[in-house]
Each structure stands twice: as C-alpha cells, then as structure tokens.
Design a protein around this motif. Structure first.
Motif, PDB file in Angstrom:
ATOM      1  N   GLN A 141       4.787  57.193 -15.072  1.00 18.20           N
ATOM      2  CA  GLN A 141       3.456  57.507 -14.561  1.00 18.20           C
ATOM      3  C   GLN A 141       2.732  58.490 -15.473  1.00 18.20           C
ATOM      4  N   VAL A 142       1.408  58.381 -15.441  1.00 19.21           N
ATOM      5  CA  VAL A 142       0.577  59.255 -16.245  1.00 19.21           C
ATOM      6  C   VAL A 142       0.778  60.707 -15.816  1.00 19.21           C
ATOM      7  N   GLY A 143       0.899  61.585 -16.813  1.00 23.14           N
ATOM      8  CA  GLY A 143       0.989  63.006 -16.532  1.00 23.14           C
ATOM      9  C   GLY A 143       2.353  63.503 -16.122  1.00 23.14           C
ATOM     10  N   GLN A 144       3.361  62.625 -16.158  1.00 23.47           N
ATOM     11  CA  GLN A 144       4.706  63.026 -15.777  1.00 23.47           C
ATOM     12  C   GLN A 144       5.684  62.743 -16.912  1.00 23.47           C
ATOM     13  N   ASP A 145       6.719  63.583 -17.025  1.00 22.33           N
ATOM     14  CA  ASP A 145       7.751  63.356 -18.031  1.00 22.33           C
ATOM     15  C   ASP A 145       8.576  62.132 -17.651  1.00 22.33           C
ATOM     16  N   TRP A 146       8.841  61.289 -18.648  1.00 20.74           N
ATOM     17  CA  TRP A 146       9.665  60.091 -18.445  1.00 20.74           C
ATOM     18  C   TRP A 146      10.848  60.180 -19.395  1.00 20.74           C
ATOM     19  N   ARG A 147      12.057  59.948 -18.869  1.00 20.92           N
ATOM     20  CA  ARG A 147      13.266  60.184 -19.651  1.00 20.92           C
ATOM     21  C   ARG A 147      14.096  58.910 -19.832  1.00 20.92           C
ATOM     22  N   ILE A 148      14.643  58.808 -21.037  1.00 19.95           N
ATOM     23  CA  ILE A 148      15.596  57.759 -21.379  1.00 19.95           C
ATOM     24  C   ILE A 148      16.892  58.456 -21.775  1.00 19.95           C
ATOM     25  N   ARG A 149      18.037  57.855 -21.420  1.00 22.31           N
ATOM     26  CA  ARG A 149      19.312  58.472 -21.774  1.00 22.31           C
ATOM     27  C   ARG A 149      20.167  57.503 -22.582  1.00 22.31           C
ATOM     28  N   LEU A 150      20.723  58.028 -23.674  1.00 22.74           N
ATOM     29  CA  LEU A 150      21.620  57.266 -24.533  1.00 22.74           C
ATOM     30  C   LEU A 150      23.024  57.840 -24.418  1.00 22.74           C
ATOM     31  N   LYS A 151      24.012  56.964 -24.564  1.00 19.53           N
ATOM     32  CA  LYS A 151      25.406  57.396 -24.468  1.00 19.53           C
ATOM     33  C   LYS A 151      26.148  57.018 -25.731  1.00 19.53           C
ATOM     34  N   HIS A 200       6.001  61.932 -22.692  1.00 17.26           N
ATOM     35  CA  HIS A 200       4.973  62.359 -21.736  1.00 17.26           C
ATOM     36  C   HIS A 200       3.714  61.534 -21.994  1.00 17.26           C
ATOM     37  N   PHE A 201       3.415  60.588 -21.092  1.00 20.53           N
ATOM     38  CA  PHE A 201       2.272  59.691 -21.257  1.00 20.53           C
ATOM     39  C   PHE A 201       1.029  60.309 -20.618  1.00 20.53           C
ATOM     40  N   LEU A 202      -0.093  60.190 -21.305  1.00 18.73           N
ATOM     41  CA  LEU A 202      -1.362  60.699 -20.794  1.00 18.73           C
ATOM     42  C   LEU A 202      -2.356  59.583 -20.490  1.00 18.73           C
ATOM     43  N   ASP A 203      -1.977  58.330 -20.775  1.00 19.91           N
ATOM     44  CA  ASP A 203      -2.882  57.195 -20.557  1.00 19.91           C
ATOM     45  C   ASP A 203      -2.085  56.014 -20.015  1.00 19.91           C
ATOM     46  N   GLU A 204      -2.654  55.309 -19.071  1.00 20.82           N
ATOM     47  CA  GLU A 204      -1.967  54.155 -18.496  1.00 20.82           C
ATOM     48  C   GLU A 204      -2.110  52.938 -19.395  1.00 20.82           C
ATOM     49  N   GLY A 205      -1.164  51.991 -19.226  1.00 20.53           N
ATOM     50  CA  GLY A 205      -1.190  50.779 -20.011  1.00 20.53           C
ATOM     51  C   GLY A 205       0.189  50.400 -20.510  1.00 20.53           C
ATOM     52  N   ASN A 276       6.616  77.930 -25.159  1.00 21.09           N
ATOM     53  CA  ASN A 276       7.346  76.658 -25.165  1.00 21.09           C
ATOM     54  C   ASN A 276       6.924  75.844 -26.383  1.00 21.09           C
ATOM     55  N   ILE A 277       7.840  75.633 -27.305  1.00 19.94           N
ATOM     56  CA  ILE A 277       7.520  74.912 -28.541  1.00 19.94           C
ATOM     57  C   ILE A 277       7.160  73.454 -28.265  1.00 19.94           C
ATOM     58  N   HIS A 278       7.535  72.929 -27.090  1.00 18.96           N
ATOM     59  CA  HIS A 278       7.293  71.519 -26.786  1.00 18.96           C
ATOM     60  C   HIS A 278       5.998  71.285 -26.024  1.00 18.96           C
ATOM     61  N   GLN A 279       5.232  72.327 -25.729  1.00 15.91           N
ATOM     62  CA  GLN A 279       4.082  72.167 -24.851  1.00 15.91           C
ATOM     63  C   GLN A 279       3.023  71.245 -25.429  1.00 15.91           C
ATOM     64  N   GLN A 280       2.984  71.096 -26.760  1.00 17.29           N
ATOM     65  CA  GLN A 280       1.966  70.237 -27.361  1.00 17.29           C
ATOM     66  C   GLN A 280       2.183  68.769 -27.021  1.00 17.29           C
ATOM     67  N   ILE A 281       3.404  68.390 -26.611  1.00 18.49           N
ATOM     68  CA  ILE A 281       3.664  67.001 -26.248  1.00 18.49           C
ATOM     69  C   ILE A 281       2.793  66.584 -25.071  1.00 18.49           C
ATOM     70  N   SER A 282       2.553  67.499 -24.149  1.00 16.73           N
ATOM     71  CA  SER A 282       1.735  67.177 -22.980  1.00 16.73           C
ATOM     72  C   SER A 282       0.290  67.635 -23.138  1.00 16.73           C
ATOM     73  N   PHE A 283      -0.047  68.224 -24.294  1.00 23.61           N
ATOM     74  CA  PHE A 283      -1.402  68.726 -24.512  1.00 23.61           C
ATOM     75  C   PHE A 283      -2.343  67.642 -25.027  1.00 23.61           C
ATOM     76  N   ALA A 284      -1.882  66.815 -25.967  1.00 18.47           N
ATOM     77  CA  ALA A 284      -2.786  65.861 -26.620  1.00 18.47           C
ATOM     78  C   ALA A 284      -2.008  64.654 -27.110  1.00 18.47           C
ATOM     79  N   ARG A 285      -2.734  63.633 -27.526  1.00 19.71           N
ATOM     80  CA  ARG A 285      -2.135  62.418 -28.072  1.00 19.71           C
ATOM     81  C   ARG A 285      -3.133  61.756 -29.004  1.00 19.71           C
ATOM     82  N   TRP A 286      -2.648  60.846 -29.842  1.00 16.29           N
ATOM     83  CA  TRP A 286      -3.502  60.089 -30.751  1.00 16.29           C
ATOM     84  C   TRP A 286      -4.014  58.841 -30.032  1.00 16.29           C
ATOM     85  N   ARG A 287      -5.336  58.620 -30.083  1.00 18.11           N
ATOM     86  CA  ARG A 287      -5.924  57.431 -29.480  1.00 18.11           C
ATOM     87  C   ARG A 287      -6.710  56.650 -30.522  1.00 18.11           C
TER      88      ARG A 287
END
Length: 607
Positions: A141-151, A200-205, A276-287
């Motif tokens: 979902q938009v605005g929420q962290d989405w996680r994938i796990r590898l083993k 972290h997705f900021l746009d649907e699609g 938080n060094i990771h905060q930019q992930i949820s701040f902006a994206r390339w469109r």
C-alpha cells in the motif's frame, strides 16, 4: 693505403663511432629521465588542491552569465553567456517544465530500465542459494513499508567469523523509481540467515521489483584494507524469483501526507537528513514526466530527428526517459520557477535585497565548495542552471578540491579557506560552505591497489589501521575546522552511491576487469554512516546535512557522458545532469531557507 694506415683509420673511426653511440645513449637516458620527471610533476600537480574563484555579474541591461577563472590563479576559460531565452532553453533541458505542459506523470513498463549491461563478473556466485521465503502480501500500500525476505539455504552462504553475509541491491520501478533498503542477516530459529528488503511506495500502480546479488560474501567494513584475503568482486546476478511484479494500492484511510495533496515549498527540516539515515527513502522518489515513446512527444532538442552528444547526455538520444525527483509532501524549486513570472526578478536578487542573515541589500556573497570531482560537477552546473537570469549582484564562488582524500588534503583545505578570511579584498563578504569528502577517501584508504601509495605518501602500512576508522578521524578534523569557520551557512552533502554497476549502460566494459569490493555502493553507505555519526556528535548544530546517497542509488542509468566514445573513466561515480540538477535544487533551497526565509515563503509555488 697500406695496412698500418688502414688500421689507424679504422680505430680512429671506431673511436668516433663509439663516442657517437655514447652520446646517443646519454641523450636517450636524458629523454627518459625528463619524461619520468614530467610524469611525476603532472601527478603531483594533478593531486594538488586547486583554488578557483569565479565571479558572475550582469553586463549592461541583459542578464548574462559570465563564467571565468580569476587571472591571479589560472588563465581565463571561455565565457558562457546566457540571456533570458538561453536560460529558458537550459531550463527545458535540465529540469521538469511548467506543469501545464506536462499535466500527467507516466509509468515505466517492464524492461524500460536497463539491468545487466555487460560488465565482467566472476563465474563463482552463490546466488542460487538464496530463496524468496516471504513478503508482506502481493499488494503493498501507498505510504507504508513493504518487506521481502530472503533465506540463505546452505552452509556455503551462512554467516561466520570470516563471512559477514551476502550483499544485495534492490530497486522498484513503475509509476516511480525507488531504491530498496536491505538489512544485515539475522539467524532464525532454524539456524538459517534471513535478509529483509524494505521498499516504501509513494504512488499506486504496477511495479517491477528487482533484487540483485552484488557480493556473495563479505568481510567486515572495518577489516579493510585487506592484507592476506582477496577483495571480493562485484557480481550483479538477479536473485531467483525476481524480477517480481506487484501492484501497489491506495491506503485504506486517507492521509494528508500522501502524494497529490496541495504542496508548499519544502522546509529546511524536510530537506535535511535527520537522525535516521534511511528517512530519504520515504521522503521522495523519481517520477517520469516524459518519454520518447509517449503518444505525443514534445521536441526539446534543436532537431529531434538528429542524435547528438548533448541529446545523449540529457536522455533524449539514449533511454528516451526524463524524470524528476519529487518529495511526497512538498515542492523543490524548479528552474523556471526561479524567475518571478510577473516582475521577471530572479529569486536570488530578491533574496539578497531582503536577507536578514547577510544583511539587507547585501550585493555579494561567496559560496565555497569543498570536495572532489562530483562536487565540481555540482559547482559548475549550479551556475549554469540555478543562477541563470540574475541581475543585480556579484556572486563569488570558490572550489577547493580534495582529490586524493581529506587525509592528504586537509592542510591545504585549511590554508585556502583561511586565506579567504585574511585577504583584504574579501573584507566584509559573507560566506556559505558546501562540503563533502568520501569517494576519494575510500578509494585511497580502503583499496588494496593503493597499499604502496599509503606507505609512500601517508607513512602507514596496511597491517596497522582500518580505513573506516582512519576516515572517521580525518573527517572529524574537517568537521571541527568547518564547524568553527566564519561562515553564515554550512552544509554537508553525503557521498553519492559511487561505482554503481547494475542499471548502468553505454559503457565499453573491459572483458577482463573486475570491480573489487571497496569500489561499491556498500562501502559508500558505510562511510556515510560514519560521516553522520561524526557530525551528529560534533556539537556543531549549525551544520546542515543533505542527502546525496539515496537519490543517486536508484539512478545508475543517469551518469555523466563526457565524450562521444562514452569511456568508463570516472563515470561510475559521476552522475548525469538530471541527478546533479536535483542535488543543486535541494542545495539552493536550503541556502534560501537560511539566508532569506521570508523571500522564499512569499515566492509563488507551482505544484
């Protein structure tokens, strides 16, 4: 001629021949020694810090950009002149045009961004030992962290005292291009190592998600430079189960912080990196705002049917895709917004007339750029793009290069910056400092290939130091100096994601040349962690921090193209005009916030 005469003539000529041969040999030796001496001088001078003063001002009534080097230091270089029409054309090339011209953003489809493009990589890889085990559902979902796990499914890829784990690169593209963050491995109850990739997705699609194994094994960052072990080589193999396609949906509840809400100018707090060094992930994206393959493309080059070096540099004759880096909840000023559409005034002219920091009506200030060749790119493009059209003030800017790393250049940096304070001609000027050091430091301090130089020029041997801790010590000295320096504004830009291979294109990759671990985005990330730790604990609260890492990590496709042959050279660390332009726009806005916040607050914003 009798035999005795012939014999005397023979020896006489022989001695002449011998003398001639000796002279030729001496001449050759002299030429070789002279050549070696010139090479030595070239290397010596190329590593010196170069101080360049550039002065820009208007000429008569036409806004003209004058770009020249102070004659006291260097010969004059060609003058670049830009009137209003020239500025308009530059803005069309360098940043997103007015919204009315491009009302909608476009999606990227599978395969529209490059992946593996032919670099040499080792046959040995453990990529087949990593499996996708879990994700947070197929509909993030938009605005929420989405996680994938590898083993890790085998002891061969398990972490140990000699293996700190595999390393990965993650990216998603579709309506936007975003980087992923990959955590260090955690041992589960079954004794297997689990890696978590967060997006972290900021746009649907619909998005394409890529997870690439960059290094099957790794040593601790603090272990570099390695002594007896071989540096791991960059791989770049796609993990099983990827690329994956997912559909991002809108959040269940409305959120005012989501994209497409009315947006004002970004505040200084929004632009800066926090704790938080990771905060930019949820701040902006390339469109994507333009594609050649779009139904009705707009021609933005002089002749859309002809290819050119400039067209390739700006993406029109290469990928055919144009992007902008958009914050989710605010706006960063674009080039066409620098000029007031009603009065024609440049925002910097208005800023300096009303600055409470520099003093109202202050007509000059000095920008001091301290850094390597990436900072040089910013420094040049800043004046070509962001200062275009200014009229009423003189702007002096200085570039102090840190080529070779800050350990080798710190004394020169101090000397050159202090000379700006003591020079009589600089009396009363206000100063703004933008600095970075990182790429040259990890190159010269961490790579095994420079062990001889560390011993010869730095008087250190690889068995008694850690390059990470050496960087911490050297950077601390630089921060202490700049933190105490007499300047109105001080900004540190984190190091860009250097030596990024996956997603690059257009290079003539050598078929027998591998890329060792120190030259990787992972080592750059570790150096950025150290830099932020140093600044945050330095006690200098007046040093702003801008991101240079996350906004470049997702754009390996936009790198500098310098010549028609598109040689590799330094281009794995030199980003293209689209990326450098975004870094400059954020830098420019942060300066405006510090120097004239009320001018920016009243400036008309275009969404």
């Amino acid at each position: 001629m009798n035999s005795s005469v012939r014999k005397q003539a023979f020896w006489r000529n022989g001695r002449k021949g011998h003398s001639f041969a000796v002279r030729i040999g001496a001449l050759r030796k002299c030429i070789v020694l002279s050549a070696l001496f010139l090479i030595f001088i070239y290397i010596k001078t190329s590593r010196r810090i170069i101080l360049r003063d550039h002065v820009f001002k208007s000429i008569s009534e036409i806004p003209i950009l004058r770009d020249h080097v102070s004659k006291s230091n260097h010969p004059e270089i060609p003058i670049v002149q830009c009137d209003i029409e020239c500025c308009r054309k530059r803005s069309l090339l360098s940043s997103r045009p007015p919204t009315d011209d491009y009302p909608a953003f476009l999606d990227l489809y599978p395969g529209e961004l490059p992946g593996y493009t032919g670099w040499a990589r080792p046959e040995h890889t453990l990529v087949n030992l990593f499996q996708l085990v879990k994700s947070d559902g197929n509909n993030p979902q938009v605005g929420q962290d989405w996680r994938i796990r590898l083993k890790c499914t085998s002891e061969k890829c398990a972490t140990s005292s000699m293996n700190r784990g595999a390393l990965f690169y993650a990216r998603a593209y579709g309506p936007a291009v975003i980087p992923g963050y990959v955590t260090s491995p955690v041992r589960d109850e079954g004794g297997q190592d689990i890696y978590t990739i967060m997006l972290h997705f900021l746009d649907e699609g619909a998005y394409v998600v890529e997870v690439v194994l960059t290094f099957s094994e790794s040593y601790a960052f603090e272990d570099y430079p390695l002594i007896s072990q071989k540096e791991p080589s960059y791989e770049g193999y796609m993990v099983q189960g990827f690329p994956m396609q997912v559909t991002v949906t809108s959040a269940a509840t409305a959120d005012a912080n989501l994209p497409n809400s009315p947006r004002a100018w970004c505040t200084a707090e929004q632009l800066e990196l926090g704790d938080n060094i990771h905060q930019q992930i949820s701040f902006a994206r390339w469109r994507v705002y333009d594609k050649n393959s779009h139904s009705l493309p707009k021609s933005r080059t002089p002749n859309s049917k002809v290819v050119s070096l400039e067209g390739y540099q700006h993406g029109f004759n290469s990928l055919g895709i144009k992007m902008d880096y958009l914050p989710a909840t605010c706006s960063v000023i674009r080039q066409h917004e620098l000029m007031n559409s009603t009065s024609g005034e440049h925002i910097l002219d208005a800023c300096l007339n009303a600055s409470t920091v520099l003093g109202a009506g202050h007509k000059t200030f000095r920008l001091i750029f301290v850094g390597d060749s990436v900072m040089d790119l910013q420094h040049v493009q800043m004046w070509q793009d962001m200062m275009c059209g200014m009229k009423n003030f003189v702007n002096v800017h200085t570039l102090i290069r840190t080529h070779g790393g800050i350990k080798m250049t710190i004394d020169n940096v101090k000397r050159e910056m202090n000379s700006l304070l003591t020079s009589g001609k600089n009396a009363g000027e206000k100063r703004i400092v933008i600095f970075n050091t990182g790429l040259h430091d990890l190159d010269k301090l961490c790579a095994h290939q420079w062990a001889w130089e560390r011993k010869l020029r730095m008087n250190i041997t690889d068995d008694n130091f850690s390059c990470v801790e050496m960087y911490r010590k050297n950077f601390q000295e630089l921060v202490n100096f700049i933190g105490s320096y007499d300047a109105s504004v001080k900004i540190f830009r984190t190091t860009t994601a250097g030596w990024h291979k996956y997603g690059n294109y257009g290079f003539g990759w050598p078929p027998d040349c591998s890329q060792p671990f120190p030259f990787s985005t992972h080592m750059t990330y570790r150096f950025n962690e150290v830099a932020l730790e140093v600044i945050k604990t330095s006690g200098f609260d007046n040093i702003h921090i801008l991101d240079g890492y996350w906004l470049t990590l997702s754009r390996p496709d936009n790198t500098q193209v310098k010549t028609e042959r598109n040689e590799i050279g330094a281009h794995l660390v030199h980003y293209g005009p689209e990326v450098v332009g975004v870094m400059n726009r954020q830098l420019f806005m942060l300066i405006l916030h510090d120097v004239c916040p009320m001018t920016l607050a009243r400036w008309p914003s275009l969404v």
